[in-house]
Design an enzyme around this catalytic site. Sequence first.
Site, mmCIF file in Angstrom:
data_model
loop_
_atom_site.group_PDB
_atom_site.id
_atom_site.type_symbol
_atom_site.label_atom_id
_atom_site.label_comp_id
_atom_site.label_asym_id
_atom_site.label_seq_id
_atom_site.Cartn_x
_atom_site.Cartn_y
_atom_site.Cartn_z
ATOM 1 N NE ARG A 252 54.738 53.701 58.529
ATOM 2 C CZ ARG A 252 55.034 52.463 58.175
ATOM 3 N NH1 ARG A 252 54.553 51.445 58.871
ATOM 4 N NH2 ARG A 252 55.840 52.232 57.169
ATOM 5 C CG HIS B 55 59.416 63.413 50.619
ATOM 6 N ND1 HIS B 55 59.154 63.038 51.923
ATOM 7 C CD2 HIS B 55 60.354 62.538 50.182
ATOM 8 C CE1 HIS B 55 59.885 61.998 52.249
ATOM 9 N NE2 HIS B 55 60.629 61.669 51.215
ATOM 10 C CG ASN C 238 48.850 49.541 48.054
ATOM 11 O OD1 ASN C 238 47.932 49.217 48.814
ATOM 12 N ND2 ASN C 238 50.093 49.736 48.484
ATOM 13 C CE LYS D 227 64.285 62.832 50.886
ATOM 14 N NZ LYS D 227 64.068 61.708 51.682
ATOM 15 C CB SER E 102 60.797 59.490 55.877
ATOM 16 O OG SER E 102 61.176 60.746 55.355
ATOM 17 C CB ALA E 103 60.149 54.768 56.570
ATOM 18 C CB CYS E 104 54.925 56.427 54.821
ATOM 19 S SG CYS E 104 55.120 56.831 56.571
ATOM 20 N N GLY E 105 56.151 54.114 52.273
ATOM 21 C CA GLY E 105 55.712 53.333 51.127
ATOM 22 C C GLY E 105 55.940 53.912 49.738
ATOM 23 C CE LYS E 106 58.957 59.259 49.628
ATOM 24 N NZ LYS E 106 58.783 58.960 51.057
ATOM 25 C CB THR E 107 60.863 52.667 47.630
ATOM 26 O OG1 THR E 107 61.618 53.835 47.966
ATOM 27 C CG2 THR E 107 61.702 51.753 46.762
ATOM 28 C CE1 TYR F 183 72.424 55.094 57.069
ATOM 29 C CE2 TYR F 183 70.644 56.688 57.202
ATOM 30 C CZ TYR F 183 71.086 55.400 56.978
ATOM 31 O OH TYR F 183 70.185 54.422 56.668
ATOM 32 C CG ASN G 127 66.569 54.810 58.222
ATOM 33 O OD1 ASN G 127 65.764 54.691 57.291
ATOM 34 N ND2 ASN G 127 67.404 55.849 58.318
ATOM 35 C CB SER G 128 69.342 48.679 57.285
ATOM 36 O OG SER G 128 68.190 47.861 57.245
ATOM 37 N NE ARG G 129 66.488 54.760 54.416
ATOM 38 C CZ ARG G 129 65.388 55.381 54.001
ATOM 39 N NH1 ARG G 129 65.140 55.509 52.725
ATOM 40 N NH2 ARG G 129 64.518 55.856 54.872
ATOM 41 C CG ASP H 108 62.883 60.115 48.425
ATOM 42 O OD1 ASP H 108 62.007 59.733 49.227
ATOM 43 O OD2 ASP H 108 63.826 60.845 48.764
ATOM 44 N NE ARG I 284 65.096 62.278 56.355
ATOM 45 C CZ ARG I 284 64.091 62.610 57.145
ATOM 46 N NH1 ARG I 284 64.140 63.724 57.859
ATOM 47 N NH2 ARG I 284 63.029 61.860 57.243
HETATM 48 P P1 GTP Z 1 61.826 56.916 52.313
HETATM 49 O O1 GTP Z 1 62.881 56.310 51.461
HETATM 50 O O2 GTP Z 1 62.230 57.028 53.746
HETATM 51 O O3 GTP Z 1 61.332 58.229 51.792
HETATM 52 O O4 GTP Z 1 60.624 55.842 52.409
HETATM 53 P P2 GTP Z 1 59.496 55.361 51.382
HETATM 54 O O5 GTP Z 1 58.319 56.268 51.471
HETATM 55 O O6 GTP Z 1 60.058 55.114 50.042
HETATM 56 O O7 GTP Z 1 59.012 53.955 52.043
HETATM 57 P P3 GTP Z 1 59.217 52.442 51.545
HETATM 58 O O8 GTP Z 1 58.498 52.162 50.253
HETATM 59 O O9 GTP Z 1 60.656 52.116 51.594
HETATM 60 O O10 GTP Z 1 58.448 51.647 52.690
HETATM 61 C C1 GTP Z 1 58.801 51.758 54.047
HETATM 62 C C2 GTP Z 1 58.251 50.599 54.830
HETATM 63 O O11 GTP Z 1 56.827 50.535 54.678
HETATM 64 C C3 GTP Z 1 58.808 49.260 54.363
HETATM 65 O O12 GTP Z 1 59.172 48.474 55.476
HETATM 66 C C4 GTP Z 1 57.669 48.635 53.619
HETATM 67 O O13 GTP Z 1 57.688 47.232 53.702
HETATM 68 C C5 GTP Z 1 56.419 49.235 54.277
HETATM 69 N N1 GTP Z 1 55.310 49.355 53.307
HETATM 70 C C6 GTP Z 1 55.376 49.914 52.068
HETATM 71 N N2 GTP Z 1 54.192 49.809 51.419
HETATM 72 C C7 GTP Z 1 53.339 49.182 52.262
HETATM 73 C C8 GTP Z 1 51.975 48.778 52.172
HETATM 74 O O14 GTP Z 1 51.281 48.983 51.171
HETATM 75 N N3 GTP Z 1 51.448 48.163 53.274
HETATM 76 C C9 GTP Z 1 52.185 47.933 54.395
HETATM 77 N N4 GTP Z 1 51.587 47.319 55.434
HETATM 78 N N5 GTP Z 1 53.490 48.274 54.510
HETATM 79 C C10 GTP Z 1 54.058 48.901 53.469
HETATM 80 C C1 SPV Z 2 63.747 59.944 53.865
HETATM 81 O O1 SPV Z 2 64.019 59.954 55.069
HETATM 82 O O2 SPV Z 2 62.692 60.465 53.406
HETATM 83 C C2 SPV Z 2 64.657 59.270 52.918
HETATM 84 C C3 SPV Z 2 65.940 58.773 53.426
HETATM 85 O O3 SPV Z 2 64.345 59.169 51.747
HETATM 86 S S1 SPV Z 2 67.138 60.010 53.541
HETATM 87 O O4 SPV Z 2 67.844 60.090 52.273
HETATM 88 O O5 SPV Z 2 68.071 59.631 54.623
HETATM 89 O O6 SPV Z 2 66.503 61.295 53.822
HETATM 90 MN MN MN Z 3 62.295 60.103 51.352
#
Ligand code: GTP
Ligand code: SPV
Ligand code: MN
Length: 593
Positions: free
Chosen positions: A409, A237, A505, A217, A259-264, A208, A376-378, A286, A80
Site C-alpha cells: 500500500r 501470506h 485490477n 497466523k 495485512s489489510a492491503c487487498g488479498k481478500t 481476537y 479492523n472489524s471482521r 490469506d 494482532r
Molecule cells: P488481511 O485479512 O488483514 O490479511 O487483509 P487483506 O489483504 O485480505 O485485505 P482486504 O482485501 O480485506 O482489503 C483491505 C482494505 O483494502 C479494504 O478496506 C478494501 O476495501 C481495501 N482495498 C482492497 N483492494 C483495493 C483496491 O484495489 N483499491 C483500493 N483503493 N482499496 C482496496
Molecule cells: C492479518 O492481519 O493479516 C489478518 C487478520 O489476516 S488476523 O487473523 O488477525 O491476523
Molecule cells: Mn492476513
Amino acid sequence: MAHPLTPFGLQSVSHPGVRRWVEEVAALTQPDRIFWCDGSEAERVALYAAAVAEGTLRPLNQERLPGCYYHRSNPNDVARVEQCTFICTPTEEEAGPTNNWAEPAAMRSKLLALARGSMQGRTLFVVPYLMGPPGSPLMHMGVELTDSIYVVLNMRIMTRMGAGAWAELGESTRFNRGLHCLLDCHPDRRFIAHFPQDDEIISVGSGYGGNVLLGKKCLALRLGSWMGRNEGWMAEHMLILGVESPTGERTFVAAAFPSACGKTNFAMMVPPDRFRDWKIWTVGDDIAWMKPGADGRLYAINPEAGYFGVAPGTNAKTNPNAMATISRDTIFTNVALKPDGTVWWEGHDDPPPAECLDWRGQPWTPASPERAAHANSRFTAPMANNPALAAEVHGAQGVPIDAIIFGGRRASTVPLVFQAFNWSHGVFLGATMGSETTAAAAGAVGQVRRDPMAMLPFCGYNMGRYFRHWLDMRKRMKFPPRVFHVNWFRKGADGRFLWPGFGENMRVLKWITDRCRGRAGGQETALGWVPCFEDFDTAGLDGFTRAQFDELQAMNADEWRREILQQDELFMRLYQFLPKEMIFQRELLVARL
Ligand code: GTP
Ligand code: SPV
Ligand code: MN
C-alpha cells in the site's frame, strides 16, 4: 441440571499423546468441564446456544442474515499485537533481528504460571482441526485447547474442525499443540509465543483474530514457514486465485499483500464488463502452502476453510462475492449493530443508519465523530459460501502457480505494475517490499515500513535465512513462477487513488497472465519489465487517459533513491544473515537507476 454443553461432543479420544496433554493442561488450568469438539451439526447448534446464553454472541436478524451472529471484542483487544508476539527458539539468532525472541523454558514457565487456575468456573474446549485438505502431503493437524467459545466457533469456520481430524491423526504423534487462555484480557498479560522445535503455541490474554485462532497466523505461517524451510516448501501470506479465459484456459497466481492491503478483495474479484467472459476463481484469501511438484512446477494449497476478512470497505461494488459469502453462517466482530438486527460498517452499500450501536456498544448517529465499525472489524465466513470458490480448493495436490505477485500500500513511488527480470530479482522485489501500516495490527496506521513478502509479522525464523530459502527454492523448480509487483494504492497530487482498483485490477491480472504465457509486450526499465500503454487493456475504463497511465507507472529517480535508503535500513539490520544475491540485486538496481 446438566450444563448445556455436556450432552454433546465426544467424551474423550483414545490417542495417548492427546489425552496426556489435555490432562496436563486441565490439571494446570482447572476448568470445571472439558468439552471435546466433534464438529457435528448438533454440536454447532449447542455451541451457538451456549455462546448466546453467556452473552459472547448475539443472534442477528435471522430472516435477513440466517445463521449470522454478532460479537464485540474487548475494546483493548481489536487487532494482532506484534510487540507481544514471540519466537522462542533455543538461540536468538534463529528468531533473527525482525522477531521478538524469548528463551523457550523461561517463556513457557512464565505463561504456564499465568495459565494456572485460569479456567476455574470455565469450560476447556478441545478443538481438533486440519490445516489443508485431507490427503494433501502438506496437510497439518492441530489441536487447540481454549476457554473461549468464540474461538471454537471461529475455528469451526476457518478450519476443517471436528472428528475427521482425529481420524486423519490416527496413531501419529505429529500434531500442533496450541494452548489458548483468555485470562483477564489485559494487555500486560498478553503473549503469543511460538515454540517451533516443539510444534507448539501458547497464547494468553487476548480473544481476537490472529492472536487466538491458532491455526491461522501462528501455525500456518510462523510455524509453517519454519517447517517449510526444513522440509523444502513455503508457507506464505498469500491469496491464491485462478484466472479463466473465455477459451477456458486457467492460470493460477499467488499474491502477497500485507495485512489489510487487498488479498481478500483480489482473491474474490469480479471482472468488469469488458472482461465479462473471464472468470476469477478463489482458492484462498490469506495463506498459501506451496511445494514443487514432480513436474517441476510450484503447487499451492489453501490450508484454511474460511475467511477472516476486513469488513470496512466491503460492498456490492468492491466485492460482490464477499457480500454473497457473508449473507449467512457468518460471525461479525466489532461492526456496527442496527436496530433491525443487521450490521453496518463504513463503506457498506447501505447509507449510514440514522441510529445504531457502534462497535463498542455505544449509541451512534451519523453526527458521531467516531467510526461506527472498528477499522479492523471482521467477518468470519465459510469458504463454501463463496460463489467463486475454485473446485480445486478441495484437491490434495493443489494448483500450479504461474505467477507470484508482491504488492504494498504505497501512496507514492511504486508503479501500478512491473515484472521482475528473473527469480532472484523477484526475491529481491519481495524482500524490499514496503507498505503503509494498517489497523490489522495494533499501533500507528499509515506509516511506510518494510514488510518483506508481507511476512514481517509472520516469519517464524531469521528473515535473512528466509530470503536464502526463497533463493534456494529456485533449484527445486524446473518452471518457477514469474514474479510481479503491484500497487493499487498510488495517489495523485489531489490525494485520491490514481487507480480504480477492485474489479478493474483484472486489467493488471490480464497483463500478468499474458506475460506468463509469453503473449504480452513489455518494456525494460530500471525497476523491471512494464507494460506499454498499448499492451495494457483500458477499453471501457471511463475517461482513463494515457497521461493517467503514465502517472500510475511513473518512476521518479529522487523517490527511488529515498526508497533504496529505506530498503538499506532493513538490509543493515539483517546484514550478517543477508544472502549476497540481495546485495548484488541492490547494486544492479542502483546502477540501472
Ligand atoms: P488481511 O485479512 O488483514 O490479511 O487483509 P487483506 O489483504 O485480505 O485485505 P482486504 O482485501 O480485506 O482489503 C483491505 C482494505 O483494502 C479494504 O478496506 C478494501 O476495501 C481495501 N482495498 C482492497 N483492494 C483495493 C483496491 O484495489 N483499491 C483500493 N483503493 N482499496 C482496496
Ligand atoms: C492479518 O492481519 O493479516 C489478518 C487478520 O489476516 S488476523 O487473523 O488477525 O491476523
Ligand atoms: Mn492476513
